[in-house]
Design a protein around this motif. Structure first.
Motif: not given
Lengths: 275, 275
Positions: B56-61
């Motif tokens: 996710x571009x916000x929370x990462x992997x």
């Protein structure tokens, strides 16, 4: 004057344990029910310092916490590793057959999932905090409910531990960082670890070039994590932890990386807590 | 015969949307309430293929999902990017003043946190799935409660959207992977992206050396993520995504990396979904 230490969770949680082990017993604890609230307390000055879980040997980095440190310009001034042991606790006298639901933090539920496969009659329910789940059972004298939390929480809230160390992976080490609004005051010869952030264009070899510089300057990587930069396609941000023997080596790398990478930033320089 | 596609969540969730956009309308959906259940369905053959959110571009992997793919020897055979738009939905006729609690998946709550700062009377409550939160409100005709979910969920469960696109960061792209128990059947000239996993000792420059080889073989890194190898101190696992123009370049890199890195593994080779 005692340090006022913001922790995520309430007394008896793992953050509390880290605060006591890192600062000693004479601390004033500021309980926060989210990492956002914790950062707010430090930024507003209601706490002088905060303890913040940042990565876990099972689930990896807690990326939103890196973003919180970065966007609030907090400084990492130390780190602490805690081996997290999860325990199933209930009201005294209750047995595992009596229990129909178990409450805890989603991360704790995830880490103990295997254990509960033997007990399909038990529903796992997410709570805001491990210790809070224990506290609620105690305060409301909830029969039929259990909590997963630390042994400290069991003592504090007078619950009985039915099973201890129930997490699937026994060596469950979590890394916590100690953050402040001001930078470290450690003498340079005691600093041997740093957390860095920088951005790079999506160009072949750009990260390899940066890592070559770090290696030439005798820095060791202990963690690397890329994140796409939101709203800038093909731009990547990197969060990197490095260790080193001589501060001069680190200093040289910083001078080079400031030129080579975009938005290079030292999130903190501190003492490596690992032997 | 239609593909039997396992999704995390119930109909109307974002995984469902990806399944429809990737495979078309003629798919049989297998609803799963956790990523573990989803992997089980594929491994047992109850589903032929699965859609799985991976970063996710916000929370990462979503690190545990990398671990699930790795430990179950699943193959990534494709990827899909979805811009996720969150909507606040309620029973028809209800207003935001009527609402005292909002239910959704923790990730959705996190992404919409800013929006709810204006409404301190609303409690945010974690649910197993975005669409399920919507379904429950509809089925139980719950007044005073809202859900954050997709517009598809609002239609499906006949709820009224009070506010749309309420996530803080509007460009909220999530990457999903398509996984199977067998490897890709794509012709080599259509493959231009791969997901790799390997391990390295904590030796200065070991990662730089590997990245140099990738760069020499004309591979571009689109993601890198280190994870300590549990129970092996100082050993690190790396999850890396690379893109390339010629399969021969990738093939050469694979031959070199098999020799240079420990436990080198191709998690999948597939077509890059980004232009």
């Amino acid at each position: 004057m005692n340090e006022k230490v913001a922790i995520q969770g309430i007394k008896g949680c793992f953050h509390h344990k880290v605060a006591l082990e890192y600062f000693g017993e004479n601390v004033d604890i500021v309980e926060c029910l989210s990492f956002d609230a914790l950062v707010d307390e430090v930024v507003k000055g209601n706490a002088t310092i905060a303890v913040m879980a940042i990565e876990n040997s099972i689930a990896g980095s807690i990326i939103p916490n890196y973003a919180l440190i970065d966007s609030n310009n907090l400084h990492v001034i130390g780190e602490y590793f805690l081996n997290i042991s999860h325990n199933l606790m209930v009201l005294p006298g209750q047995t595992i057959e009596d229990i129909t639901e178990v409450h805890s933090h989603p991360m704790a539920l995830l880490q103990c999932k295997e254990f509960f496969k033997k007990y399909p009659h038990i529903r796992l329910i997410e709570a805001a905090d491990t210790a809070e789940a224990a506290k609620i059972i105690s305060e409301k004298q909830l029969k039929g409910a259990g909590a997963i939390a630390s042994s400290t929480a069991a003592e504090l809230y007078e619950l009985e531990v039915l099973n201890s160390d129930i997490q699937t992976i026994k060596d469950n080490s979590t890394r916590f960082v100690i953050v402040k609004t001001q930078n470290s005051v450690l003498p340079k010869d005691q600093i041997n670890k740093a957390s860095l952030k920088f951005e790079l264009d999506h160009k072949r070899g750009s990260l390899a070039t940066v890592l070559n510089v770090m290696s030439d300057c005798r820095l060791n990587l202990t963690k690397i994590q890329s994140l796409p930069v939101i709203e800038t396609p093909w731009k990547y941000a990197f969060f990197v932890n490095v260790t080193f023997d001589a501060y001069a080596d680190f200093d040289k790398a910083v001078k080079l990386l400031t030129i080579m990478a975009d938005k290079f930033k030292i999130l903190g320089e501190y003492k490596n807590a690992r032997k």
